[in-house]
Design a protein around this motif. Structure first.
Motif, PDB file in Angstrom:
ATOM      1  N   MET A  95      18.224  -1.688  12.547  1.00 43.92           N
ATOM      2  CA  MET A  95      17.902  -0.191  11.773  1.00 43.92           C
ATOM      3  C   MET A  95      19.054   0.208  10.792  1.00 43.92           C
ATOM      4  N   GLU A  96      20.211  -0.342  11.139  1.00 39.73           N
ATOM      5  CA  GLU A  96      21.348   0.153  10.586  1.00 39.73           C
ATOM      6  C   GLU A  96      21.582  -0.539   9.186  1.00 39.73           C
ATOM      7  N   HIS A  97      20.692  -1.786   9.033  1.00 37.10           N
ATOM      8  CA  HIS A  97      21.131  -2.600   7.818  1.00 37.10           C
ATOM      9  C   HIS A  97      19.758  -2.904   7.132  1.00 37.10           C
TER      10      HIS A  97
ATOM     11  N   GLN B 225       0.670  -1.325  -0.029  1.00 28.61           N
ATOM     12  CA  GLN B 225      -0.221  -0.138  -0.103  1.00 28.61           C
ATOM     13  C   GLN B 225       0.870   1.233   0.140  1.00 28.61           C
ATOM     14  N   GLY B 226       1.930   1.260  -0.846  1.00 30.92           N
ATOM     15  CA  GLY B 226       2.575   2.540  -0.908  1.00 30.92           C
ATOM     16  C   GLY B 226       3.701   2.472   0.119  1.00 30.92           C
ATOM     17  N   LYS B 227       4.052   1.602   0.709  1.00 33.43           N
ATOM     18  CA  LYS B 227       4.903   1.572   2.045  1.00 33.43           C
ATOM     19  C   LYS B 227       5.990   0.581   1.283  1.00 33.43           C
ATOM     20  N   LYS B 228       7.191   0.728   1.692  1.00 28.47           N
ATOM     21  CA  LYS B 228       8.359  -0.160   1.404  1.00 28.47           C
ATOM     22  C   LYS B 228       8.703  -0.916   2.821  1.00 28.47           C
ATOM     23  N   LEU B 229       8.327  -2.097   3.082  1.00 26.27           N
ATOM     24  CA  LEU B 229       8.520  -2.897   4.351  1.00 26.27           C
ATOM     25  C   LEU B 229       9.786  -3.626   4.115  1.00 26.27           C
ATOM     26  N   SER B 230      10.635  -3.801   4.940  1.00 28.15           N
ATOM     27  CA  SER B 230      11.669  -4.672   4.957  1.00 28.15           C
ATOM     28  C   SER B 230      11.265  -6.089   5.116  1.00 28.15           C
ATOM     29  N   ALA B 231      11.680  -6.914   4.044  1.00 32.02           N
ATOM     30  CA  ALA B 231      11.044  -8.504   3.966  1.00 32.02           C
ATOM     31  C   ALA B 231      11.441  -9.078   5.089  1.00 32.02           C
TER      32      ALA B 231
ATOM     33  N   PRO C 212      13.756   8.431  15.038  1.00 32.17           N
ATOM     34  CA  PRO C 212      12.554   9.313  14.673  1.00 32.17           C
ATOM     35  C   PRO C 212      11.339   8.371  14.112  1.00 32.17           C
ATOM     36  N   ARG C 213      10.177   8.610  14.509  1.00 32.22           N
ATOM     37  CA  ARG C 213       8.785   7.874  14.220  1.00 32.22           C
ATOM     38  C   ARG C 213       8.741   7.587  12.992  1.00 32.22           C
ATOM     39  N   GLU C 214       9.016   8.307  12.057  1.00 36.36           N
ATOM     40  CA  GLU C 214       8.796   7.831  10.550  1.00 36.36           C
ATOM     41  C   GLU C 214       9.845   6.961  10.165  1.00 36.36           C
ATOM     42  N   ASN C 215      10.962   6.302  10.879  1.00 38.93           N
ATOM     43  CA  ASN C 215      12.003   5.561  10.298  1.00 38.93           C
ATOM     44  C   ASN C 215      11.443   3.967  10.838  1.00 38.93           C
ATOM     45  N   TYR C 216      10.418   3.791  11.375  1.00 42.97           N
ATOM     46  CA  TYR C 216      10.087   2.447  11.842  1.00 42.97           C
ATOM     47  C   TYR C 216       8.558   2.139  11.607  1.00 42.97           C
TER      48      TYR C 216
END
Length: 379
Positions: free
Chosen positions: A44-46, A7-13, A74-78
Motif C-alpha cells: 500500500m505504501e509503495h 476504464q478510467g481507473k489507474k491500476l498499479s501495474a 479505506p475502501r476507496e484505496n484499493y
C-alpha cells in the motif's frame, strides 16, 4: 509504481496475488497473518492498489485473511478481486451461495473485479450450460453494483477460450491468463495474447515467474542475461518480458515474503521493455529450460482433493529438480534424502485415485508421475 489505465481507473501495474502468502509451520491453510499484514502495508505504501484472492486459496482462508487486513484501509484505496470456483464442478449449483459468502469473508459490499475461475475443457460445458445460470447471476450482480468489473481466468487453449468468448464475450472486460517467457511457447500463451488483443480484451497476467521457477536461473543463463543488462535479477527479467507484451494491463505476483515484495515493487518503479536481441536471448533460454519439465505452478488445488493429503507440488518440484537440474539422474545422496522424507512428501503414498488430476489447471498426469518417481526413488 507504474500505473495502467483501465476504464478510467489507474491500476498499479503490479498486483498482489494472495495464493502464496507466508505460512506458519509450512501449513498452506495456516497463513502467517502478521507477515501478510506487513507485506500488505508495504505494498500500500509503495503504490500497489490491486489485490487478488480466490475461494480456494490457502484452503479457503485467503479471502478471510485478506478481508480482515484490507478492512483496515479505506475502501476507496484499493481494488479487490476474487473468483467463482468453477474449477470444481460441484460448485456450479452454488453460485449465489458462494458469492454471498465471499462478500461476507472479505468484509465488503462489492468486488471491484470478479472472475470466472479457470475456464478450461473440464468445465466449459458447465459454464455455458443455462441450467446453472452462472453468467446470468454474475451479470445481475454487476447490474446491482456488487461486481464492478467482470472477467475470467483461463488455463485453456485458444479454442476453449474462443467458445467462452463467443458466448459471453460482450460481458467480459478482462481476461487473466498464465503468461511468462516459458509458457509463451510451451502453453502457446502468444496465441492467447493475440486472441485477446484481437477482441480488445485487456490481459491480466498470472504466474509471471511460474510458481517461482523463473526466480532462480542457472548460473550460465544468468551470465548470458547479465551481459545484456547487468543490474537485472532473474525475477526482473520475467517482469520486463511482460512489460514488452502488447495488451498486458495487470501483472499479478503471488509473493511469499517481505523480501520478494520489496524486490518486485522496486522493479515496477520503471518500465523497461526488452529490445529485440534481449527478447530473442530470453526465449532461447526458455526453450532450453522446457526439456523434461512438468508445468506445475504450485497452485495446490491438487492437495485439497488428495485423500492422502500429499504435498503434491513439493513432490513434483523435487521431480523437476532431478529430471531437469539433475539431467534425469538422481544422485545417491539425494536418494537417501528423498527416502527420509515424511509420508506426505513421498510419491509412494499416492493411491492413484486421479482426484488431483480432475482439478489440475495444467492437466498433469500426476498419478503416472507419482508411480514413475516412486520407481526411481525406491528402485
Amino acid at each position: 509504481m507504474i500505473y495502467q489505465e483501465f476504464q478510467g481507473k489507474k491500476l498499479s501495474a503490479l498486483g498482489m496475488g494472495t495464493m502464496r502468502l507466508p505460512l506458519m509451520d509450512g501449513n498452506d491453510a495456516n497463513i502467517n497473518v502478521a507477515a501478510a499484514e506487513e507485506m500488505t502495508a508495504y505494498a500500500m505504501e509503495h503504490g500497489v492498489n490491486y489485490f487478488d484472492t480466490a475461494w480456494g486459496y490457502h484452503a479457503g482462508n485467503s479471502e478471510t485473511v485478506m478481508g480482515k487486513i484490507l478492512g483496515k484501509y479505506p475502501r476507496e484505496n484499493y481494488y479487490l478481486a476474487t473468483k467463482f470456483p468453477g474449477y470444481d464442478l460441484d460448485n456450479m449449483t452454488k453460485v449465489e451461495e458462494i458469492f454471498e459468502k465471499q462478500l461476507e469473508k472479505c468484509g465488503v459490499d462489492y468486488f471491484d473485479f470478479y472472475l470466472f475461475h479457470n475456464v478450461c475443457d473440464k468445465n466449459i460445458d458447465a459454464y455455458l450450460d443455462p441450467q446453472y445460470g452462472v453468467y446470468e447471476y454474475l451479470m445481475e450482480q454487476k447490474k446491482n453494483g456488487r461486481i464492478r468489473h467482470l472477467g475470467f481466468s483461463a488455463h485453456a487453449d485458444c479454442k476453449i477460450m474462443e467458445r467462452f468468448l463467443d458466448a459471453y464475450g460482450e460481458g467480459m472486460e478482462f481476461c487473466q491468463i498464465q503468461l511468462n517467457y516459458i509458457d509463451w511457447s510451451m502453453q502457446d500463451a502468444k496465441a492467447k495474447v493475440e486472441l485477446l488483443n484481437s477482441r480488445k480484451i485487456p490481459v491480466w497476467v498470472m504466474e509471471p515467474v511460474r510458481g517461482g521457477r523463473l526466480a532462480q536461473l542457472r548460473e550460465e543463463d544468468m551470465n548470458t542475461l547479465k551481459a545484456l543488462r547487468q543490474e537485472e535479477s532473474a525475477p526482473a527479467w520475467a517482469f520486463r518480458f511482460l512489460q514488452t507484451i502488447p495488451g498486458v494491463t495487470m501483472i499479478l505476483s503471488g509473493m511469499s515474503n517481505y523480501e520478494q515484495m520489496k524486490a518486485n515493487i522496486q522493479t515496477f518503479e520503471t518500465e523497461q521493455p526488452l529490445n529485440e536481441k534481449e527478447m530473442e536471448t530470453l526465449l532461447s533460454i526458455a526453450d532450453n529450460m522446457q526439456k523434461n519439465m512438468l508445468p506445475c505452478t504450485t497452485c495446490r488445488y491438487c492437495v485439497t482433493y488428495c485423500p492422502q493429503k500429499l504435498d503434491i507440488p513439493k513432490i513434483l518440484r523435487l521431480y523437476n529438480e532431478h529430471k531437469f537440474l539433475g539431467n534425469g539422474q538422481i544422485e545417491e545422496a539425494a536418494l537417501r534424502a528423498l527416502r527420509a522424507r515424511p509420508a506426505h512428501e513421498q510419491a509412494s503414498s499416492c493411491v492413484g485415485c486421479h482426484s488431483c488430476e480432475k482439478v489440475c489447471p495444467q492437466e498433469i498426469q500426476i498419478s503416472k508421475i507419482m508411480a514413475e518417481f516412486t520407481t526411481e526413488v525406491n528402485g
